[in-house]
Design an enzyme around this catalytic site. Structure first.
Site, PDB file in Angstrom:
ATOM      1  N   SER A   1       0.977  -1.159   0.235  1.00 44.01           N
ATOM      2  CA  SER A   1      -0.103  -0.019  -0.029  1.00 44.01           C
ATOM      3  C   SER A   1       0.769   1.276   0.090  1.00 44.01           C
ATOM      4  CB  SER A   1      -1.131  -0.067   1.236  1.00 44.01           C
ATOM      5  OG  SER A   1      -1.888   0.716   0.978  1.00 44.01           O
TER       6      SER A   1
ATOM      7  N   ASP B   1      -9.197  -6.952  -3.977  1.00 48.26           N
ATOM      8  CA  ASP B   1      -8.820  -5.623  -3.347  1.00 48.26           C
ATOM      9  C   ASP B   1      -9.781  -4.595  -3.327  1.00 48.26           C
ATOM     10  OD1 ASP B   1      -7.729  -3.423  -2.375  1.00 48.26           O
ATOM     11  OD2 ASP B   1      -5.676  -3.972  -3.111  1.00 48.26           O
TER      12      ASP B   1
ATOM     13  N   HIS C   1      -6.903  -6.357   0.388  1.00 44.83           N
ATOM     14  CA  HIS C   1      -5.792  -5.267   0.351  1.00 44.83           C
ATOM     15  C   HIS C   1      -4.922  -5.620   1.438  1.00 44.83           C
ATOM     16  CE1 HIS C   1      -4.304  -1.369  -0.276  1.00 44.83           C
ATOM     17  NE2 HIS C   1      -4.278  -1.055   0.891  1.00 44.83           N
TER      18      HIS C   1
END
Length: 319
Positions: A105, A253, A281
Site C-alpha cells: 500500500s 482488493d 488489500h
C-alpha cells in the site's frame, strides 16, 4: 519463533524503531508497511519464512506509528519523500547500501519513490496492494462517494462496500480504547475482501498489541495527510525504475481494485504482475496467504541473486 534484535535509528530529528532478523551476511529484505500501520503488521510468521529462505529481514515503525517518534504535523508537515528518507535512514542505520524493498500500500508507493529517486538503494522492488505513486485517487473517491460515475481516465475507486464502511466508521463511537479497537478490527475485516476467510481473532490480537505498544495511537492519522500531498517528485515517470519489480495484487482488493496493480505493471519496465486470487488489500489475516506471499518474494529476490552471479561470472571471463 525467532526473536528479533531491536534498535532505534535516526532520520534527521525523528527516531525510528526497527527490528532485525537473520544473519547479516544474507541479502537484506526491508519491509515497508502501509498507511498508519505499525511495522509489526508484517507478522512474525512472514518474517520467519523469509529468514528461513535465506534473507536477513528488517521491519520498522514509520514515524507517527508504534514506538517511533510522533510528529506535530501542523508545525512540521511531511510528505512521501520524507517517509522515503526515513526508509533509507533505516538502511543506513544497519550499514546496508542496497536492499530488496518490499512495500505494501503506502509502503509500496515509498518503494516506488526510492526506486525512481534513489535507485542505488533498491536491489529489487516488490509492490503489494498498490497503485502508481503519481495516481491521485482523491477526485475519483469524491465522485464515487457522491454517487457520480468515474471519469474515463481514472483508475477505479474503492468498492461501494468499502466506501460505505468509511462513511459509517466516521460516525462510529470512539470514546474508549475498546470502541476504537473494535472499529479497527472491522476495517481490517473490510480490507480482507469478501472471498477468502478472515481470521478475526488474529486481527483482534494484532490491534490490541498495536494499542499496547504505541506511544501515541492518534498521530498515525497523519499518514493520510502526508499521502494527500502531491509534490512533483511523485509525478516522476515510473519508467525510470531499473530494479527488477514484482507486483503482487489481490483480485478482491476493495481499496485498490485490480486495475491499479495492472496500471502499475504497465508503467514499470519489465515488471512481473502476479494477481493473487481472492486476496484483498491486506493478506495477513487470510489463512495461507502469508506463506504464499513469502514464497513469491523469495523467488523474486532469488532471481536477482542469480542474475548477479551471472554478471559476476561474465565480468570474470571477460578479457
Amino acid at each position: 519463533m525467532r526473536t528479533g534484535a531491536e534498535k532505534f535509528v535516526r532520520s534527521g530529528q525523528v527516531r525510528l524503531w526497527t527490528e532485525h532478523f537473520g544473519r547479516p551476511d544474507e541479502p537484506t529484505v526491508l519491509l515497508v508497511m502501509g498507511t498508519s500501520t505499525q511495522g509489526i503488521g508484517w507478522p512474525d510468521e512472514f518474517v520467519e519464512a523469509l529468514v528461513e529462505g535465506g534473507r536477513q529481514v528488517i521491519r520498522f515503525d514509520h514515524r507517527d506509528t508504534g514506538r517511533s517518534d510522533s510528529v506535530d504535523f501542523t508545525t512540521h508537515p511531511y510528505s512521501l519523500a520524507d517517509m522515503a528518507a526515513d526508509t533509507a535512514a533505516v538502511l543506513d542505520g544497519y550499514g546496508v547500501t542496497a536492499a530488496h524493498i518490499v512495500g505494501t500500500s503506502l509502503g509500496a508507493a515509498i518503494g516506488q519513490w526510492l526506486a525512481v529517486h534513489r535507485a542505488a538503494r533498491v536491489r529489487t522492488l516488490t509492490a503489494m496492494a498498490s497503485s502508481p505513486m503519481g495516481n491521485n485517487p482523491g477526485p475519483g473517491w469524491a465522485r464515487a462517494m457522491a454517487g457520480q460515475p468515474a471519469a474515463a481516465d481514472e483508475l477505479p475507486p474503492p468498492t461501494a462496500g468499502f466506501l460505505e464502511h468509511l462513511m459509517a466508521s466516521a460516525k462510529a463511537p470512539r470514546a474508549t480504547a475498546q470502541q476504537c479497537m473494535d472499529a479497527d478490527v472491522q476495517t481490517w475485516r473490510l480490507l480482507n475482501g469478501d472471498v477468502l476467510p478472515f481470521d478475526e481473532p488474529a486481527a483482534r490480537r494484532f490491534v490490541e498489541h498495536c494499542y499496547a505498544r504505541a506511544d501515541n495511537v492518534a498521530t498515525a492519522s497523519n499518514h493520510d495527510l502526508a499521502g494527500r500531498r502531491w509534490d512533483d517528485d511523485r509525478r516522476a515517470s515510473l519508467s525510470r525504475i531499473t530494479a527488477a519489480t514484482l507486483i503482487l495484487h489481490g483480485s478482491d482488493d476493495p481499496l485498490f481494485p485490480q486495475a491499479h496493480g495492472e496500471a502499475l505493471a504497465t508503467q514499470i519496465p519489465a515488471a512481473h504482475l502476479e494477481i493473487v486470487p481472492g486476496m484483498g488489500h491486506h493478506p495477513f489475516f487470510s489463512p495461507g496467504l502469508t506463506e504464499r506471499i513469502a514464497d513469491s518474494i523469495i523467488r523474486h529476490t532469488t532471481r536477482d541473486r542469480h542474475s548477479e552471479q551471472r554478471r559476476a561470472k561474465t565480468a570474470h571471463l571477460d578479457p
